[in-house]
Design a protein around this motif. Structure first.
Motif, short mmCIF file in Angstrom:
data_model
loop_
_atom_site.label_atom_id
_atom_site.label_comp_id
_atom_site.label_asym_id
_atom_site.label_seq_id
_atom_site.Cartn_x
_atom_site.Cartn_y
_atom_site.Cartn_z
N LEU A 34 -9.39 0.46 4.15
CA LEU A 34 -8.14 1.19 3.97
C LEU A 34 -6.95 0.38 4.46
CD1 LEU A 34 -6.92 3.86 3.00
CD2 LEU A 34 -7.27 4.79 5.30
N ALA A 35 -7.13 -0.31 5.58
CA ALA A 35 -6.05 -1.16 6.11
C ALA A 35 -5.73 -2.29 5.14
CB ALA A 35 -6.46 -1.72 7.47
N ARG A 36 -6.75 -2.89 4.56
CA ARG A 36 -6.51 -3.96 3.59
C ARG A 36 -5.80 -3.43 2.35
NH1 ARG A 36 -11.61 -5.94 5.35
NH2 ARG A 36 -12.69 -4.76 3.70
N ALA A 37 -6.20 -2.26 1.89
CA ALA A 37 -5.57 -1.68 0.70
C ALA A 37 -4.09 -1.39 0.93
CB ALA A 37 -6.30 -0.40 0.30
N CYS A 38 -3.74 -1.03 2.17
CA CYS A 38 -2.34 -0.73 2.50
C CYS A 38 -1.59 -1.96 3.00
CB CYS A 38 -2.27 0.37 3.57
SG CYS A 38 -2.92 1.96 3.02
N GLU A 39 -2.30 -3.08 3.12
CA GLU A 39 -1.72 -4.34 3.57
C GLU A 39 -1.11 -4.21 4.97
OE1 GLU A 39 0.98 -5.05 0.31
OE2 GLU A 39 -0.49 -6.33 -0.68
N ILE A 40 -1.87 -3.57 5.86
CA ILE A 40 -1.46 -3.45 7.25
C ILE A 40 -2.67 -3.74 8.14
CG2 ILE A 40 0.45 -1.82 6.94
CD1 ILE A 40 -1.42 0.45 7.46
#
Length: 403
Positions: free
Chosen positions: A260-266
């Motif tokens: 999820l963090a990768r998908a949101c680029e954070i």
């Protein structure tokens, strides 16, 4: 200072306020306190509630004055001096809307309380829950939390009737008798799907434009409320929007925090921080497994949208199983004073949820069986698509009568 303009604006507001329906919290507030704060997510009716109090008690009086902190005037004048000037002309009560829009609001409020005899009725974003603990106001201001409308309130608003609320213990013990009594007055399933789609906010009476209004609420929370309180960089607002959209596509969201963090680029720590902000803003509810306990630095085990209306606003075809669980979680969470007490409702290995550390609930449709929770004490099936239950099988809609 000349207060004529403010009193004229106040009368314009009061002419539009109706008194035929009030939110559940109205009857619980002690308006005799010197200072009280009503917090809650945008759109739940905080402004209307305090204007109803004003209209009922001070419509023809200049002892009470409503002001909103999004008025540009308060960016150039001192609110503290404004309040003292109002007291000098005989003012007794200030109703202060959207206090989170006032820079250094806590110091202003603290000084007014200490240096005047004014009574203060304050509203603010639910994000202030994060900020109030850092301000020295705990002994000075009584705090109330206004939740989304319950299914009971939605029915009262639409059927122009007053329906009773029931405690959790009453529902668990007497759900058959309660359901028989209520279904003699209305058909719950005829209204329940409407509530899931557009019933959680007071502007639910406007069905045609409801979801566009709710999208405006979502955008204002993300673009205004969260940045005001958390000093969030505006460049990250789009990431919050993306995060909310991703969560809406699969709720309850069984987290893979890294994906999820990768998908949101954070980063992973930033994602966990954002999830905390979005819960405080009233957009999501983070739940944890009972066997893990609760720790603020840990990732939640599942994430729910804070009410089912958000799912319909963000998705064209929400999953019915997810809607059922989200409804149950939203009503139970609101019943727990809207403080998202993670020890009041948690995920559980046996059944979907454990509530108040003793009641096990499995959520499903009308044909849901007891296979997963058989022989477990204090366990219940919460079933959709039934009007009346029996034994330990309780209609899902009935949990909308908790407040």
């Amino acid at each position: 200072m000349d207060f004529t303009r403010f009193f004229n604006e106040q009368q314009n507001y009061l002419r539009k306020v109706k008194l035929d329906f009030t939110r559940y919290l109205y009857d619980y507030i002690d308006f005799n306190e010197q200072a009280m704060m009503i917090i809650g997510q945008r759109g739940v009716g905080k402004t209307t509630l305090i204007l109803q109090y004003l209209k009922q008690n001070f419509q023809t009086s200049q002892k009470a004055l409503y002001v909103s902190m999004d008025n540009p005037l308060f960016s150039v004048i001192s609110f503290y001096e404004f309040a003292l000037d109002f007291e000098k002309i005989g003012g007794e009560i200030l109703l202060i809307d959207e206090i989170h829009k006032l820079k250094n609001w806590s110091s202003h409020i603290k000084t007014v309380i200490d240096q005047s005899n004014l009574k203060l009725i304050i509203t603010g974003s639910s994000m202030l829950e994060l900020d109030i603990k850092g301000a020295d106001l705990s002994r000075r201001v009584v705090k109330y939390y206004l939740n989304i409308m319950s299914f009971r309130e939605f029915l009262s608003l639409n059927l122009k009737d007053n329906f009773p609320k029931y405690s959790l213990d009453e529902i668990l013990t007497n759900h058959y008798e309660i359901a028989v009594s209520l279904t003699s007055k209305f058909k719950p399933l005829a209204y329940f799907k409407d509530y899931l789609s557009y019933g959680a906010y007071p502007f639910a009476t406007d069905k045609i434009s409801f979801h566009s209004k709710l999208m405006n609420v979502i955008n204002q929370v993300l673009q205004t409320d969260i940045p005001y309180v958390c000093s969030l960089n505006y460049a990250n607002i789009d990431k919050l929007k993306k995060l909310l959209f991703l969560l809406s596509q699969s709720v309850p969201f069984s987290l893979n925090i890294s994906e999820l963090a990768r998908a949101c680029e954070i980063s992973r720590p930033t994602l966990i921080e954002y999830l905390k902000y979005m819960q405080s803003a009233g957009l999501i509810i983070n739940l944890y497994n009972k066997n893990r306990g609760y720790n603020a630095i840990l990732k939640p085990d599942k994430i729910y949208l804070s009410n089912t209306n958000l799912a319909y606003a963000l998705s064209s075809a929400p999953n019915i199983g997810n809607l059922r669980e989200s409804f149950f979680v939203s009503q139970i969470s609101a019943y727990a004073d809207g403080k998202f007490k993670n020890n009041f409702i948690m995920l559980n290995k046996s059944g979907d949820f454990i509530v108040d550390d003793k009641f096990i609930f499995e959520i499903g449709g009308a044909k849901k069986s007891f296979n997963q929770i058989k022989d477990i004490p204090n366990s219940y099936i919460v079933a959709d698509d039934i009007e009346i239950g029996s034994g330990n099988k309780i209609p899902l809609w009935l949990f909308g009568f908790l407040y």
